[in-house]
Design a protein around this motif. Structure first.
Motif, short mmCIF file in Angstrom:
data_model
loop_
_atom_site.label_atom_id
_atom_site.label_comp_id
_atom_site.label_asym_id
_atom_site.label_seq_id
_atom_site.Cartn_x
_atom_site.Cartn_y
_atom_site.Cartn_z
N ASN A 166 -140.98 39.03 3.47
CA ASN A 166 -139.98 38.02 3.85
C ASN A 166 -138.77 38.68 4.51
N ILE A 184 -141.69 33.70 19.37
CA ILE A 184 -141.91 34.52 18.18
C ILE A 184 -142.91 33.75 17.33
N GLU A 185 -144.08 34.31 17.10
CA GLU A 185 -145.15 33.57 16.45
C GLU A 185 -145.88 34.43 15.43
N GLY B 288 -144.47 32.80 3.34
CA GLY B 288 -143.14 33.34 3.59
C GLY B 288 -142.80 33.37 5.06
N SER B 289 -143.78 33.68 5.90
CA SER B 289 -143.50 33.77 7.34
C SER B 289 -143.44 32.39 7.98
N THR B 290 -143.65 31.35 7.18
CA THR B 290 -143.38 29.98 7.62
C THR B 290 -142.02 29.53 7.08
N ILE B 292 -139.48 31.62 6.18
CA ILE B 292 -138.56 32.42 7.01
C ILE B 292 -139.37 32.72 8.25
N PRO B 293 -139.29 31.85 9.23
CA PRO B 293 -140.37 31.76 10.20
C PRO B 293 -140.30 32.79 11.31
N THR B 294 -141.40 33.50 11.49
CA THR B 294 -141.64 34.11 12.78
C THR B 294 -142.49 33.09 13.54
N LEU B 295 -141.86 31.94 13.81
CA LEU B 295 -142.48 30.82 14.51
C LEU B 295 -141.46 30.28 15.50
N ILE B 298 -138.97 26.72 14.54
CA ILE B 298 -138.07 26.50 13.41
C ILE B 298 -137.21 27.73 13.13
N LEU B 299 -136.10 27.45 12.46
CA LEU B 299 -135.22 28.47 11.90
C LEU B 299 -135.53 28.55 10.40
#
Lengths: 190, 899
Positions: A166, A184-185, B288-290, B292-295, B298-299
């Protein structure tokens, strides 16, 4: 047990009677070498609590360390999630650490090159930072065609995060967003 | 799950893909639970289950919709729960038209853009004539939320409007906002425009016979599933659903999950022990990566990324997230957002500059990983970071992924081993076919060795939202380093290069808080980052102290916090994710092991485990209840509800926010406090799930003229062709259905398994599973090779002839399905290599979440190995030509017919 071997107490028949192994197929028949073997987990300098890195069940792991080397990884019986169990992947994760093919040096492939060459990490990081700044400047979009602010670059993208911590995802999102990189994906989209 | 009386596993092979989690299913079974497995294949999950229900891939909405129809028609739903806790009684606008009225599309569809205007789906309003809600900008009190619509180039080459939607995730964790919670309800559920009656009409044609004809499931077996579900739901009993990628990877994947959610709400199985819908996620921290997104969209904490034209100002942005007059905790979004911006831009973020809101870059469309790959092919992307992921093997349309990377100027790969995404320039299948030549690829590739999970300290968030801290066991070897250290260092170097810049665009980087404590080896302290995520009091008597709860966050800049839903992980200054009280020393909820967001609550919406008066629905299923004596909620879990809110409390209808949550509104993140059977907003492809066939399907949709999801995202390109479907000419060239899946011994694209000798020995070779009937039809021999050909590519695999694959009878025709694990890839470095199943896939996406349809496609299979070199391309081209496919095939949004 080893001390007994040198006395008459170590005689096989007595061992059979003493251990209740009347058929002589169990403990009574083990060799001295087998008896003297100890699991790596007993000789470890320390045991560190960790979490399996594969799927999202989150099984507890115990990492056994000797001489600053990971010597074994086992399930953590304390975990209310996994109760000590690991699947084949989690049970093999010691090889993830100590794999003979694991890469521990920075490699660089120049444009058109047919092979990687080893590179100093500091130099490689500087080169990536240079390219990041150059690509960002070259592909910067200040406004859209209606004059509305965009403040971004579409020239730098990133993929990955579902296998990371995290705290790592947080720094990646924070740095890239501040730099204006939005593509960023991670695996959650796959 | 151990507390469930019935477990329905559908879209997941839990026993093989989450084997250790599966112990709780077997434990439930040992306690007497029924276990049902719905899956195209018979797997080890099926072997443990009481019943295996074979299903044609991609038809789950029909089965689940028929169960909805069954429980509504036979009045088997949980009446008291449905009336009190769902929006069943709520009336919908009289402008709404169902797919039953319009032959497969809902009202509001624009065929030009392929998108819906959802205004006709809205709730009817009280004290106003029913109709679409007004769309006002204006002052905060009047604000209307957006709907996930975003404009701009989304990589969609068809249509002049070029619009794409990023979809439901924009709305955050719990759905979109409503203007207010002032809705009209008919608690008798009889009003023809009530959600309940709309639902009844919508699913009336989803009958057991339809299930037989579409899914291939016999009528008796449908009734067996229906009995198991209904006999094990209600006051005394609960049923749990579990799914994984078998539900998500479809062109209407989000709607598959919605159908299950509707069913579970009707049966009263949400917010209760042994109930719910378990999303079985596949990566250690994919949750977790959703969060605290590496997407892209979203923030942290499911706050949306700003969208140009919708969120141009700070006020626009806040108005979009929530209206002050809606119910629940999303009305506090200004506090969450201000705290995030304070965490990122520290002193520079002030109330006067809207906490540097304008530092955030803006979206102009969907910028997901597939759109990005298409942009690479157009030379729009210069640099690409690949972090612990292997898109050359793991993403759909492998060939397109690899070719796209050759268009980059520079590529950074961080991994443990030389994965295919690091070496495609010298050993990819395209080098073998002559499509690419190493010397012609100008991409600079940097490979950085990564530290693994025992060589760094930090948290993963597992699939039930639980953060677990890992302690560092050893230091990483040689140049290997964590992402934490790499990105901290990279940030420092980038900022050095920009130091002294007067360009406005560099302010966000230069003002960024980027100063983390390091240890004697220069490694960043992960706990310091987790503390920043948790957040601090910045002013007042507690200044400098860590926050205990997101309820302490303020919109005035007096608090910080990098991800509001994680606030509390450092409550009292203690790292709660490191809590490790052994399970044996705690009750079964085990609050002292790890920490789950929000605020260590283990079952979300658990107020629904009690009846409207606050009493447990039954002693057997008691979980959280109202204690009259202390006038507080209490129980086995931390109540997911305002702790002192009396069950009989009714708010003033003009009040919003947490204060507007009635004592019987368990769904505290929903804008009306109710579970949504009907989604008036939030889903871009319809308020109710409807069956559409997959992008490639051997049958015509028997329910509607409309063949496939009209809102799916299509990318008509010559390198992204589709097999003709249904009755179209040429469909018989690719006559079989294939589905992809995972094995116990490998992990996704193999980066963490195909380089490990143990695991490679256990599963050494790519294979395909076929039924004895299909083997006979095509002359396939167990253990020999077969070539599988799709409209994109052809791969080879060892043949496994097995009765685990069962031919299905669909509308009188036999449909064969082929199973393909996708872990292998072509490269020179792994212990084991093989052809990648994802090379067979094309790119078509679910419009809500931009996820590709990879669980169902059309193919042919022939005995023998695939051709080598250029001959492989000729084989694929020959099939394309025989089927007559063009870039138009399969890409029409609306199916022509008598509508």
């Amino acid at each position: 047990m080893a001390a007994k071997d040198s006395t008459f107490l170590g005689w096989p028949v007595l061992r059979q009677l003493a251990t209740g192994d009347f058929l002589g197929r169990g403990a009574a028949a083990t060799s001295r070498r087998t008896r003297e073997q100890q699991p790596r987990t007993v000789t470890a300098d320390r045991v560190v609590q960790s979490v399996c890195p594969y799927c999202a069940v989150g099984c507890g792991q115990k990492v056994f360390v000797s001489d600053e080397k990971v010597v074994q990884i086992e399930g953590d019986q304390d975990s209310p999630i996994s109760r000590g169990r690991l699947c084949p992947k989690g049970a093999a994760s010691e090889q993830l650490v100590n794999s003979p093919t694991r890469q521990t040096h920075v490699l660089y492939r120049a444009p058109g090159a047919t092979e990687f060459t080893r590179m100093d990490r500091d130099e490689a990081l500087d080169m990536v930072a240079d390219r990041f700044v150059e690509s960002r400047a070259r592909t910067w979009q200040d406004h859209d065609e209606h004059g509305r602010p965009l403040r971004r670059t579409m020239g730098i993208a990133s993929l990955g995060g579902a296998t990371l911590d995290n705290e790592e995802n947080y720094l990646i999102k924070k740095l890239f967003t501040a730099a204006g990189a939005i593509q960023i994906e991670n695996q959650a989209r796959i | 799950m151990a507390n469930a009386d019935c477990i329905i596993i559908q879209g997941s092979n839990m026993a093989e893909c989450h084997p250790v989690g599966f112990q709780w299913v077997t434990e439930a079974k040992a306690r007497g639970a029924r276990v049902i497995h719905v899956d195209p294949r018979f797997t080890r999950t099926s072997a443990i289950a009481d019943t295996h229900v074979p299903i044609r891939a991609g038809t789950d909405v029909v089965l689940l919709g028929a169960l909805i129809n069954h429980v509504l028609s036979n009045e088997l739903y949980f009446h008291d729960y449905v009336v009190a806790y769902t929006n069943a009684a709520t009336l919908v606008s009289d402008n709404f038209r169902d797919t039953e009225d319009l032959d497969g599309v809902f009202s509001g569809f624009d065929p030009e853009t392929g998108t819906y205007d959802p205004s006709s789906w809205s709730y009817a309003e009280r004290a106003a004539p029913p109709g679409p809600s007004p769309r006002a900008g204006g002052p905060a009190g009047e604000a209307v939320s957006g709907d996930g619509e975003i404009e701009g180039a989304g990589g969609d080459e068809q249509g002049s409007a070029r619009r794409a939607r990023a979809g439901g995730q924009e709305h955050g964790a719990a759905g979109p906002s409503l203007e207010h919670a002032n809705v009209v309800r008919d608690e008798s559920l009889q009003h023809p425009r009530s959600v309940f009656q709309i639902l009844k009409r919508h699913y009336a044609r989803y009958t057991p016979e339809m299930v037989r004809d579409v899914c291939g499931i016999p009528v008796e077996q449908f009734h067996e599933v229906a009995r198991a579900l209904t006999e094990n739901s209600g006051r005394e009993r609960t049923t749990c659903f579990a799914y994984a990628l078998g539900w998500t990877q479809h062109s209407l994947g989000a709607q598959f999950i919605r159908t299950a959610a509707i069913l579970q709400l009707l049966m009263g199985n949400m917010g209760r022990p042994g109930g719910g819908i378990m999303a079985l996620r596949g990566h250690a921290s994919i949750q977790g990566s959703t969060d605290i997104p590496t997407l892209f969209n979203i923030l942290p904490g499911y706050l949306p990324m700003p969208i140009v034209g919708e969120h141009d100002t700070w006020q626009d942005y806040l108005d979009h997230i929530s209206s002050p007059l809606q119910k629940g905790f999303w009305t506090e979004a200004p506090s969450y957002t201000a705290s995030l911006l304070k965490a990122w831009w520290g002193e520079a973020a002030t109330a006067d500059n809207n906490f540097c809101y304008d530092y955030l870059p803006r979206l102009t469309g969907a910028h997901g990983t597939y759109q990005t790959v298409l942009a690479m092919l157009d030379d729009e992307v210069e640099g690409y970071f690949v972090l612990g992921q292997n898109p050359a093997v793991g993403s759909a349309h492998g060939s397109m992924q690899r070719k796209a990377m050759t268009h980059l100027k520079w590529l950074v790969v961080r991994d443990f081993q030389l994965i295919e995404s690091a070496t495609f320039w010298k050993d990819s299948p395209e080098i073998a076919t002559g499509e690419l030549r190493t010397e012609d690829i100008d991409t600079e590739v940097f490979f950085f060795p990564a530290a693994n999970h025992v060589e760094k300290a930090g948290t993963f968030t597992q699939t039930q939202r639980m953060l677990q801290w890992r302690h560092q066991a050893v230091r990483p070897p040689n140049d290997a380093q964590s992402e934490l250290d790499f990105f901290y260092d990279l940030g420092v170097r980038i900022r050095q290069r920009l130091a002294g810049s007067t360009d406005e665009r560099d302010r966000p980087l230069l003002d960024l808080t980027w100063d983390y404590p390091t240890d004697e080896h220069g490694e960043v302290d992960g706990a310091a980052v987790l503390k920043e995520i948790n957040g601090y009091h910045l002013t007042g008597e507690h200044a400098g102290e860590l926050l205990d709860s997101f309820s302490q966050m303020r919109p005035d800049g007096s608090t910080s916090g990098g991800c509001w839903i994680y606030t509390g992980v450092f409550a009292g200054g203690v790292n709660r994710s490191a809590n490790r009280v052994p399970g044996a020393d705690q009750d079964e909820v085990a609050h002292e092991w790890g920490w789950a967001w929000p605020l260590n609550r283990r079952i979300l919406y658990n107020r629904a485990s009690a009846d409207p008066e606050g009493r447990p629905w039954s002693e057997r299923k008691a979980y959280v209840w109202w204690d009259e004596e202390t006038r507080r909620w209490t129980g086995k879990d931390i109540p997911d509800f305002p702790i002192d809110r009396d069950p009989s409390f009714r708010p003033d209808p003009d009040v919003g926010g947490p204060a507007a949550i009635a004592g019987d509104d368990p769904f505290i993140m929903q804008a009306d406090g109710k579970g949504w059977l009907f989604a008036p907003k939030g889903m871009v492809d319809g308020p109710l799930p409807t069956h559409y066939e997959a992008q490639e399907s051997p049958v015509a949709n028997p329910l509607y003229t409309q063949q496939s999801n009209p809102s799916r995202l299509v990318y008509p390109r010559k390198d992204n062709l589709w097999s003709p479907s249904g009755d179209e000419p040429g469909a018989d060239v690719y006559p079989y259905v294939f589905t992809t899946y995972r094995l116990t011994e490998h992990h996704t694209a193999g980066g963490m398994s195909r380089w490990l000798p143990y695991l490679s020995e256990l599963q050494p070779e790519m294979f395909c599973e076929v039924s004895p009937e299909l083997a006979a039809e095509r002359g396939l021999t167990n253990g020999d090779w077969a070539t599988i050909i799709s409209a994109r590519s052809a791969i080879e695999a060892r043949v496994l002839v097995t009765e685990r694959m069962q031919p299905l009878t669909i509308q009188g025709h036999t449909v064969h399905q082929i199973g393909l694990p996708y872990h292998w890839g072509v490269g020179a470095d792994a212990v084991v290599e093989g052809d990648g199943a994802n090379d067979l896939l094309g790119i078509v996406l679910d419009p809500n979440v931009q996820i590709q349809e990879s669980k169902v496609g059309s193919c042919d299979i022939q005995p023998g190995r695939r051709p080598r070199g250029e001959a492989l391309l000729r084989l694929v081209a020959d099939y394309q030509s025989r089927s007559g496919t063009t870039s138009e095939t399969g890409n029409a949004r609306l199916t022509e017919g008598d509508r």
